[in-house]
Design an enzyme around this catalytic site. Structure first.
Site, PDB file in Angstrom:
ATOM      1  N   THR A 130      -7.843  86.682  23.931  1.00 43.86           N
ATOM      2  CA  THR A 130      -8.149  85.592  22.988  1.00 43.86           C
ATOM      3  C   THR A 130      -6.931  85.919  21.721  1.00 43.86           C
ATOM      4  OG1 THR A 130      -9.287  84.799  21.031  1.00 43.86           O
ATOM      5  CG2 THR A 130      -9.655  87.026  21.746  1.00 43.86           C
ATOM      6  N   THR A 189     -11.915  80.667  22.577  1.00 39.38           N
ATOM      7  CA  THR A 189     -11.842  79.286  22.033  1.00 39.38           C
ATOM      8  C   THR A 189     -11.934  77.994  22.959  1.00 39.38           C
ATOM      9  OG1 THR A 189     -10.607  80.271  20.090  1.00 39.38           O
ATOM     10  CG2 THR A 189     -11.132  77.823  20.081  1.00 39.38           C
ATOM     11  N   ASP A 221     -10.486  82.740  28.545  1.00 41.96           N
ATOM     12  CA  ASP A 221     -10.058  82.629  26.786  1.00 41.96           C
ATOM     13  C   ASP A 221     -11.220  82.480  25.954  1.00 41.96           C
ATOM     14  OD1 ASP A 221      -8.588  81.316  24.816  1.00 41.96           O
ATOM     15  OD2 ASP A 221      -9.130  79.371  25.286  1.00 41.96           O
ATOM     16  N   ARG A 272     -13.820  81.444  12.605  1.00 38.65           N
ATOM     17  CA  ARG A 272     -12.330  81.392  12.582  1.00 38.65           C
ATOM     18  C   ARG A 272     -11.907  81.194  11.185  1.00 38.65           C
ATOM     19  NH1 ARG A 272     -10.333  79.214  17.490  1.00 38.65           N
ATOM     20  NH2 ARG A 272      -8.829  77.803  16.476  1.00 38.65           N
ATOM     21  N   ASP A 297      -7.261  85.464  18.882  1.00 36.88           N
ATOM     22  CA  ASP A 297      -8.158  85.597  17.537  1.00 36.88           C
ATOM     23  C   ASP A 297      -8.331  86.937  17.093  1.00 36.88           C
ATOM     24  OD1 ASP A 297      -9.085  83.214  16.655  1.00 36.88           O
ATOM     25  OD2 ASP A 297     -10.900  83.184  18.278  1.00 36.88           O
ATOM     26  N   LEU A 328     -13.543  98.062  26.166  1.00 38.08           N
ATOM     27  CA  LEU A 328     -12.155  98.223  25.618  1.00 38.08           C
ATOM     28  C   LEU A 328     -11.921  97.096  24.668  1.00 38.08           C
ATOM     29  CD1 LEU A 328      -9.578 100.160  25.467  1.00 38.08           C
ATOM     30  CD2 LEU A 328      -8.764  98.897  27.392  1.00 38.08           C
ATOM     31  N   ASP A 341      -3.492  78.758  27.328  1.00 37.65           N
ATOM     32  CA  ASP A 341      -3.926  79.269  28.348  1.00 37.65           C
ATOM     33  C   ASP A 341      -3.069  79.189  30.024  1.00 37.65           C
ATOM     34  OD1 ASP A 341      -5.854  80.449  26.956  1.00 37.65           O
ATOM     35  OD2 ASP A 341      -6.766  78.369  27.093  1.00 37.65           O
TER      36      ASP A 341
END
EC number: 7.6.2.1
Lengths: 367, 1386
Positions: free
Chosen positions: B931, B434, B432, B851, B933, B1005, B1068
């Site tokens: 993530t 964050t 993960d 963020r 994000d 990737l 997660d």
């Protein structure tokens, strides 16, 4: 900490060091000890050619002399062996071996002449040897009652069921019970020295001292402490194959009943199907005269024991012994071989070490 | 219908109860069962609900009837009681297949024809295993029992109906329906409904650290409609009945209603429930009614045992065990056939006991006998040994100093006990972002409001300085201890003496904190707010604009960079207001208990002005624009002059007064002198503000000319004021936020003097710059929810009185919802301009790795609000599908938002993350980042943590449809293959050398969530995998928790590799559970990830030690131990097998049965354990320095089939030697069965022990001790046995055998020869291997040694020469040499 968290952590297993409410002021910081941090001083045996080759040389240098010593010792042992099974027509015991019955009242005797080409200086041990006789068969080995043999009166009258089917005969307990006792070797061997002047001198054979001390005094014992063995064995019957009951094995009360040494020797089951058992000992009379001088001898066998049905063999062995036991060239040869191999490998390793070990090290250092 | 529901509920519960519990640990099986029983009996009548009423009150009869079935508060977490221990434990143990095998053997031995040993002896292995495990279980259970007792006997004050007072009772006597009174810092004994709180607003705070590890405080609310106040809540008058759902394990849900005597129903929800094992904080007294007790509490129902996972190695092992079984069967068959044939050839042998059995049948019997005799070949005790070894390994992992986090005072938590060696085989790591790679400590970095970017340069510089400082200190001082400080600070401030006893006994943790509190090294920081997070340096431009707002006249003078329009000003104000209030932050200060809302300060006169302005502007932001009209412009000249006048006044006035008035409640008022004209002034300005920008420009220019002094004075005065304020307020307020983002935003707002001062259920107190404290009426909080991805507050705007919704959420959501309002064209233009600009800024932020959060607002018409309110109330009070209704309701409100701006929050990388990732990559572990994000943020972080190198080629997969995705994947694959081909070419040519390696280092990737969804589909997943295999790393951005787990599952199943997932948050959890090894980071986001993980660490950097050292060591240790174990068994069993050739395959043994059984169980059992726990085939430092070494274990090179077979072959060889050397030495002699076995056993023991010495890489005194003891135990046993066991071991009587044997030299000669010959090949093999093909580690170790040796010699020489030199007076006086000496000596 509460029950809930307790459980979660406890189930983690022995990990939660600080118990609830216990170590209140303790930090959870692990102790910085060599053990806990896995930094115990350790010897790290990295086995390389360089480190092991001394071991190889040492082994080689140790084993070769030992091997030579063993070989020499073994060679010094004198041993004579004669097969009296009577398989061949030419064999003196052929007739006896052909018509055999456990219950025959007339003993069959055969005489075997032999010649010792060298004198036997020290004590001579007389063995009988059996081949293809599986005393180590699982069921056979178990077929005995140690308590009975130890002199336990209860076991005498009600032998352990391990002895089956040799526990009872005609509703009487068999003493000694079991297959081992039942199949006891019952040939009688006598040895005569044929003096060059024609007389046959019987050689005195010691019947005692052939069993282990512990067996005779600890493991085996006659029942009840009754000196009258006939009374002690009252109510029991002899093993089926036996001709005499157990209390008539020997006239000597110290060698009769369960503590008869022939019996004890037989009861120590042999490890391998070809074995020998100590039968008698010929003690050295004086230091001047050899125990068995060179010459002709006659072996008189009262042939009772049938082995032909299972292609067994019967032998008589005369042997002297050394500190390492009987004659056995194997150990000496093995020691010499292993020692030489070790030495050779040591040399190989030395070469390897010189070629590779140095190269590696230097390469690393240059890096 | 109800019944159906009930059945479904039961089923689910049963399933949940049973899943995840291994075969080994049927933890709390009993409690579960009993709780289920409780469910099944009388509650069937009442269906899914339970009724609770006061125990001591008018409902006594009803109480008796209803609560009979409810559990008391006594808990019993033990599995067994004294009586049930033996049967229960046996029952549990015989669930293991291994024990069943033992049992089978024992039973087999009871069959007379098969019987190999005496019955007692055959039972020994089983008994030993059973006893060992039963002992372990009993010990664990006893510990549990002691703890239960302790917990059950805690004392709490319970209301007694007879005495009409609170009396002390033990926890276990608390019943459902009891009233319990708790004080601050007391632990809640059962799930209770909060009925009374000493807090005037009826709230109380609880800390749920015991439940989920979260240290921030949660607010709980007294059941609404209850008399909140009153001296003491009168219990006798409490006649309400409570209806609520049946006990369940959902911590975040509680539904029910309270029925007042009048029939009025009040909805109950999670906020009214005090959960067992939480701690009351910051509240003097609370009273609650117990609704769930004991095992029915949510805390207890959430209690699940440790996880049981089957490790990869164990699966491997099982195949090898199968080989062993095959081997066993072959051996037994050989014996059976051999016996049959042998019997067939025999005629009437003397030694044949049983002559009736046909050879075939006898062979069949022998087969079974041999199974008993050779039982050791199946290393059943291996399973027990492995478990013990793993416990030992866990012990060392747990005690590793390198995995200890000083700041959090936390060690690694090993929650799964049996996958230690899997740590050594990880090939894919899914991380993960964050909180895992980053600290999850959010620091406000920059923002954009009204489409204007405020770069906060100073702030950036400050962060850099901080970074540098931090790297120097290695994060020692700054890393926070989250939440604790604030809590303990505030708790200490309260008078909690009464509860101190219970605190000391139970809440050990808070004491630790207090200890830390006294420790000056740790700076006291607040929840989620390190120093760096709090001290946001405001952007000068934004400050200027805000100041303009505070004292508009002054700001006007600075005409150089444009004047904010009043629309912009309202935006800015709203923005900061939103930052300050749109959250669930709890405010407290050391001097003030946090629940006390400071009195709103005296209303400011100038407030009216603002109200006016806001009313005009905020009603609709575009009202101002649309109502632009020339007549209003007229006023501007007038206001202009007035402003000039006013400015002159304040300009000279403010700086002098601010210091003296600063401490007074209404000190802000001095900024706005009570000038009636100001009202006019402001309003006119507001009117004119947007209207004529050009005009403003002019006026500003003029302002600047006419009154430059005022501007300067203001500019000078402002910092002083600010500094003042900061010393005044900043230190006081402590914010405790649920998420670090919130805290960062609140602090950012505070930096702009938009300070959240207090919070209650109904209102918020906010300081606004230039206005002062304002009480904001809080109407609703729509809490954050991952589906909506946003949270909102509904407030009545303090200035306009409108109902305003402030929403804060992920940019994607907010940008979609922010619709262009209908209105004038100009307004739309401006609005879309804002949107565009904001979007540009958002993208920029993401590229920077920030963020982003968008802030939006919405003004709700009263009627609309009323309508919505109805729906909301309905949703809140509903019991069934309340969540869905609430979600719907929230979504109804959060539409048509007006975008205010966006914030960029920086989340710094944890320390040593790049190094760790590099090490892991060097170790051959593919690191994927999954993530939620944005792509840009993710890529940026990947760069920062060196997952991505500048040389790497980025492959971006982002497409809209499945077909496009398929094409794209194909293309990318081709590209990867092409470059791979081109990459190999030049290296083959050999001329490129440097340049080729300096070129494209690898592919990375990047795939986004939508594309990932296509890629995970059946048809494309193989393409995706192929592509990903060609890439060095994969970054999945915008992925949902479900996708994360899907990706992990795909890689795990399709590639068949070992996967590790590491994460810190609830999102997660699924990934962690799917991965072979799940690692939770106990960070800022609670404990969900930790609770579902196998190992919980506190920093990402710990991974490298955990994997590279512990994983490696554990794997190689265990693999080696298993090999050794198998070797040992095969070797020993073969001795017995060879003997069969000499005893007619009858199943005879040449050893006493006791020795035979104990050989494996006792004499040679401990050394492998020590070997498995302590062996270190490479030093830990080397493993850390050379991560490449990990690859050796990763692909399980230690434990591969050929090694297994080599081991088995070696075992065969050794057994041959061990049997046949004594055989040839003793053949034909008068040796007895046991005398023959004696040297064989002794040399087997020596060989087995020395074999381990050869195989061990380290030997410590523990090894030596154990080896010596093992050897001694054997010899001691056989000697004593031979002396004292006269008739104890019937068929194989050992009397005198060993004593006689050991008194003969032949014994030693044979043993020596056997041992040496047997070990020779292994020794030679090892030596040659290590010499010819030295492993990297070996060389490095040697190098180290050589180097250190050299260094030492050099130093000795140097010292020697130096000491000689020192004798010379000249040198001694030479100061230049002195430091050199010191450094060398040190």
């Amino acid at each position: 900490m509460m029950a809930s968290s307790y459980n979660a952590k406890d189930e983690d297993g022995h990990i939660t060091v600080s118990g609830p409410g216990g170590g209140t002021l303790r930090s959870k910081k692990p102790e910085n000890t060599a053990f806990k941090q896995q930094r115990l001083p350790a010897w790290q045996p990295i086995l390389t050619a360089g480190t092991v080759l001394p071991a190889f040389f040492i082994i080689g240098l140790l084993f070769i002399p030992i091997g030579i010593g063993l070989f020499v010792t073994s060679n010094n042992i004198k041993e004579f062996e004669v097969d009296y099974t009577g398989v061949d027509m030419s064999s003196p015991c052929f007739n006896c071996s052909q018509n055999f019955s456990w219950n025959s009242t007339r003993p069959c005797t055969c005489t075997i002449p032999f010649y010792l080409d060298q004198p036997y200086e020290s004590n001579v041990y007389v063995y009988y040897g059996l081949s293809n006789f599986y005393q180590n068969h699982r069921r056979y080995v178990k077929s005995r009652d140690d308590s009975q043999l130890n002199g336990d009166v209860n076991s005498l009258m009600s032998p352990s069921k391990e002895c089956e089917p040799y526990a009872f005969h005609e509703n009487k307990p068999i003493a000694p019970c079991g297959a081992i006792a039942n199949s006891m070797f019952n040939d009688t061997l006598e040895l005569f020295y044929n003096d060059p002047n024609g007389t046959r001198i019987p050689i005195p054979l010691n019947t005692t001292g052939i069993a282990w001390w512990t067996d005779k005094h600890v493991k085996f014992g006659n029942p009840g402490g009754n000196p009258n063995l006939t009374a002690a064995f009252q109510g029991t019957t002899k093993p089926v194959n036996w001709r005499r009951p157990v209390y008539e094995l020997d006239a000597d009360p110290g060698n009769n009943g369960f503590i008869n040494e022939d019996f004890i020797v037989w009861m120590r089951t042999a490890a391998l199907p070809t074995f020998r058992k100590l039968y008698r000992i010929i003690n050295k009379k004086s230091s001047m005269v050899p125990t068995l001088p060179r010459g002709n001898y006659t072996l008189e066998v009262v042939y009772n024991y049938p082995v032909r049905s299972f292609e067994g063999r019967k032998r008589v062995i005369l042997s002297t012994i050394s500190w390492m036991g009987g004659k056995n060239p194997f150990l000496g040869i093995a020691y010499i071989t292993v020692g030489s191999v070790c030495f050779f490998l040591g040399v190989v390793l030395l070469i390897v070490h010189h070629k590779c070990g140095n190269r590696n090290n230097s390469a690393d250092i240059s890096n | 219908m109800e019944r159906l529901h009930w059945v479904r509920h039961r089923c689910r519960q049963l399933l949940e109860g049973n899943s995840g519990r291994g075969w080994y640990s049927a933890a709390d099986g009993l409690p579960n069962k009993s709780s289920l029983d409780a469910h099944s009996s009388p509650q069937r009548v009442s269906g899914k609900r339970r009724t609770v009423c006061a125990r001591h009150g008018p409902h006594q009869q009803e109480y008796e009837a209803v609560s009979k079935s409810y559990q008391g508060n006594a808990i019993r977490t033990t599995k067994y009681s004294l009586l049930t221990f033996i049967p229960m434990n046996l029952f549990q143990q015989f669930h293991r297949s291994a024990n069943l095998y033992f049992l089978f053997l024992v039973l087999l031995n009871w069959v007379p024809v098969v019987e190999a040993f005496q019955k007692e002896i055959a039972m020994i292995p089983l008994l030993v295993v059973l006893v060992v495990i039963a002992f372990k279980d009993a010990l664990e259970d006893y510990r549990r029992y002691l703890f239960d007792k302790k917990v059950n006997n805690n004392v709490v004050r319970v209301f007694s109906g007879k005495q009409k007072a609170y009396i002390d009772q033990r926890w276990k006597d608390v019943r459902v329906g009891d009233f319990v009174r708790l004080s601050c810092n007391e632990i809640i004994p059962a799930d209770m409904l909060l009925l009374y709180s000493s807090d005037p607003r009826g709230v109380c705070y609880i800390e749920t650290a015991n439940l989920d590890g979260e240290t921030n405080l949660k607010q709980r609310q007294v059941v609404s409609d209850l008399p909140l106040q009153g001296e003491e809540f009168s219990l006798e008058s409490f006649h309400c009945r409570v209806e609520c759902e049946n006990p369940n394990d959902d911590l975040g849900r509680f539904r029910g209603y309270m029925e007042h005597p009048g029939g009025l129903r009040v909805g109950l929800h999670n906020n009214n429930l005090l959960l067992r094992s939480c701690t009351v904080r910051n509240t003097e007294t609370v009273v609650g009614m117990v609704v769930y007790a004991g095992h029915e509490t949510k805390a207890m129902m959430n209690n699940s045992g440790p996880r049981y996972k089957r490790s990869q190695l164990e699966k491997h092992l099982n195949t090898d065990i199968l080989w062993c079984v095959l081997l066993l069967i072959i051996m037994c068959l050989t014996a059976a056939i051999g016996h049959g044939l042998w019997l067939n050839n025999l005629k009437d042998p003397l030694f044949q006991v049983d002559t009736e059995t046909s050879p075939g049948l006898a062979g069949f019997y022998v087969f079974w006998t041999m199974i008993i005799v050779l039982q050791v070949l199946i290393p059943i005790s291996l399973y027990v040994s492995i478990e013990i070894v793993k416990l030992g390994q866990i012990y060392f992992i747990h005690n590793d100093l390198a995995l200890y986090n000083k700041q959090l005072d936390s060690r690694i938590q090993c929650r799964a006990l049996n996958i230690t060696e899997d740590l050594g085989q990880i090939q894919y790591l899914f991380s993960d972002k964050t909180g895992t790679l980053t600290e999850n400590k959010m620091v406000f970095r920059r923002c954009s409001i009204y489409g204007v970017e405020y770069p906060h340069e100073e702030n950036a510089r400050r962060l850099e300085v901080y970074e540098a400082e931090k790297s120097e200190e290695a994060g020692r001082s700054v890393t926070l201890k989250s939440g604790c400080s604030g809590k303990s600070l505030s708790c200490r401030s309260l008078s909690c003496q009464r509860s101190s006893v219970s605190l000391h006994t139970l809440a050990a943790e808070s004491e630790e904190e207090e200890e830390q509190l006294s420790n000056p090294i740790h700076p006291r920081t607040n929840a989620f707010c390190s120093r760096v997070a709090k001290e946001v340096v405001p952007d000068p431009e934004l400050v200027r604009k805000l100041n303009w707002f505070c004292s508009p006249e002054l700001a006007l003078s600075d005409g150089s960079s444009g004047t904010p329009s009043s629309l912009e000003l309202t935006y800015i104000t709203d923005f900061f207001l939103a930052l300050a209030i749109c959250n669930s932050v709890v405010v407290s200060s050391p001097s003030q208990p946090r629940h006390v809302v400071p009195e709103a300060r005296t209303p400011l006169k100038s407030l009216e002005d603002f109200k006016l302005m806001f009313q005009r502007l905020s009603f609709s932001p575009f009202a101002a624009l649309s109502t632009l009209s020339p007549p209003q412009m007229k006023g501007s000249p007038v206001s202009f002059t007035r402003r000039l006048f006013a400015r002159g006044k304040t300009g000279s006035f403010t700086p002098t007064n601010s210091t003296t008035d600063g401490s007074e409640p209404g000190r802000e008022s001095n900024l706005e002198p009570p000038d009636p004209r100001r009202k006019l002034d402001l309003s006119s300005r507001a009117e004119g503000g947007d209207a004529g920008q050009t005009e403003h420009r002019d006026t500003e220019d003029e302002d600047a000319k006419t009154n430059p002094d005022g501007a300067r004075q203001d500019a000078e005065g402002d910092p002083i004021r600010e500094a003042d304020r900061e010393s005044d307020t900043n230190e006081e307020l402590l914010y405790e936020a649920e998420s670090p983002d919130e805290a960062a935003l609140v602090h950012a707002a505070q930096a702009y003097r938009c300070t959240l001062r207090g919070r209650s259920a109904e209102g918020l107190l906010v300081d606004l710059p230039g206005i002062g404290s304002l009480a904001v009426q809080l109407l609703h909080i729509l809490p954050f929810d991952s589906n909506r991805k946003k949270m909102s507050v509904v407030v009545r705007h303090p200035l306009t009185g409108h109902v305003v919704v402030y929403t804060k959420g992920a940019d994607s959501v907010i940008m979609d919802l922010a619709e262009t309002p209908k209105g004038a064209e100009q307004a739309q233009e401006i609005y879309s301009h804002i949107r565009e600009q904001t979007q540009i800024h958002l993208d920029g932020y993401a590229r920077e790795g920030l963020r982003t959060l968008c802030i939006a607002k919405k003004i709700v018409e009263e009627e609309e609000y009323e309508a919505w309110l109805k729906g909301q109330l309905l949703a809140e009070s509903s019991i069934e599908n309340r969540e869905e209704l609430l979600l719907e309701s929230a979504q109804r409100l959060e539409t048509n938002l007006t975008l205010l701006g966006t914030t960029g929050i920086v989340d710094r990388l944890q320390e040593e993350v790049p190094e760790t990732i590099e090490a892991l990559q060097r170790a051959g572990i593919k690191v994927w980042i999954l993530t939620g994000d944005k792509k840009e943020t993710a890529i940026n972080i990947a760069y920062a943590c060196k997952l991505l190198c500048p040389n790497d080629q980025l492959l971006t997969a982002s497409c809209g449809s499945k077909d496009a995705c398929a094409v794209l994947l194909e293309e990318l694959k081709v590209e990867v293959q092409r470059s791979e081909a081109s990459l190999t070419e030049p290296t083959a040519a050999g001329n490129h050398g440097e340049s080729s390696s300096g070129g494209v280092a690898g592919f990375v990737l990047v795939i986004d969530g939508r594309t990932l969804e296509w890629a995970l589909q059946e048809e494309l997943k193989s393409h995706f995998l192929e592509l990903s295999q060609g890439c060095k790393a994969v970054i999945c951005c915008r992925s949902t928790p479900l996708q994360k787990s899907q990706v992990v599952r795909l890689v795990r199943d399709q590639l068949g590799v070992m996967t590790l997932a590491v994460g810190d948050g609830a999102n997660d959890v699924s990934m962690i559970q799917v991965a072979d090894v799940g690692i939770g980071i106990s960070g800022q986001e609670g404990m969900q990830a930790v609770m579902s993980s196998d190992f919980a660490i506190s920093r990402f950097k710990h991974l490298s030690k955990l994997l590279l050292v512990h994983g490696h060591l554990c794997y190689s240790r265990l693999a080696n131990m298993i090999l050794y174990f198998i070797y040992k068994n095969v070797m020993y069993v073969n001795l017995l097998f060879w003997y069969q050739f000499f005893c007619g395959f009858s199943g005879g043994v040449m050893t006493n049965a006791w020795v035979l059984i104990l050989f494996n169980l006792l004499f040679t059992s401990v050394p492998p354990l020590i070997y498995g726990v302590l062996d270190q085939h490479m030093p830990a430092d080397t493993l850390m320095e050379l991560p490449e070494l990990y690859q050796a274990v990763q692909t399980s090179k230690v434990y591969v089939p050929y090694v297994f077979w080599i081991t088995v072959l070696d075992a065969f060889y050794q057994s041959l030697v061990c049997f046949f050397v004594p055989y040839f030495a003793l053949a034909g002699s008068s040796v007895g069965v046991l005398s023959f076995g004696s040297p064989i056993n002794a040399s087997a023991l020596l060989i087995i022990l020395l074999h381990q010495v050869i195989e061990s890489h380290t030997l410590t005194w523990i090894h030596a001790l154990v080896l010596v003891l093992s050897g001694a135990s054997y010899f001691g046993f056989v000697l004593l046995f031979g002396v004292f066991c006269v008739t104890c071991s019937p068929p194989t009587n050992p009397v005198g055998v060993e004593t006689l044997e050991m008194s003969q030299p032949l014994f030693y000669i044979v043993c020596a020869l056997t041992t040496v010959t047997a070990l020779l090949p292994r020794l030679l093999f090892r030596a040659l291997c290590n010499t010819l093909r030295p492993a990297a580690a070996l060389t490095s170790a040697q190098t180290d040694r050589v180097d250190s040796e050299r260094y030492r010699k050099k130093m000795q020489r140097w010292n020697l020469s130096h000491s000689k030199a020192n004798k010379l007076p000249v040198c001694a006086d030479n100061p230049g040499l002195e430091p050199g000496t010191d450094s060398v000596e040190s």
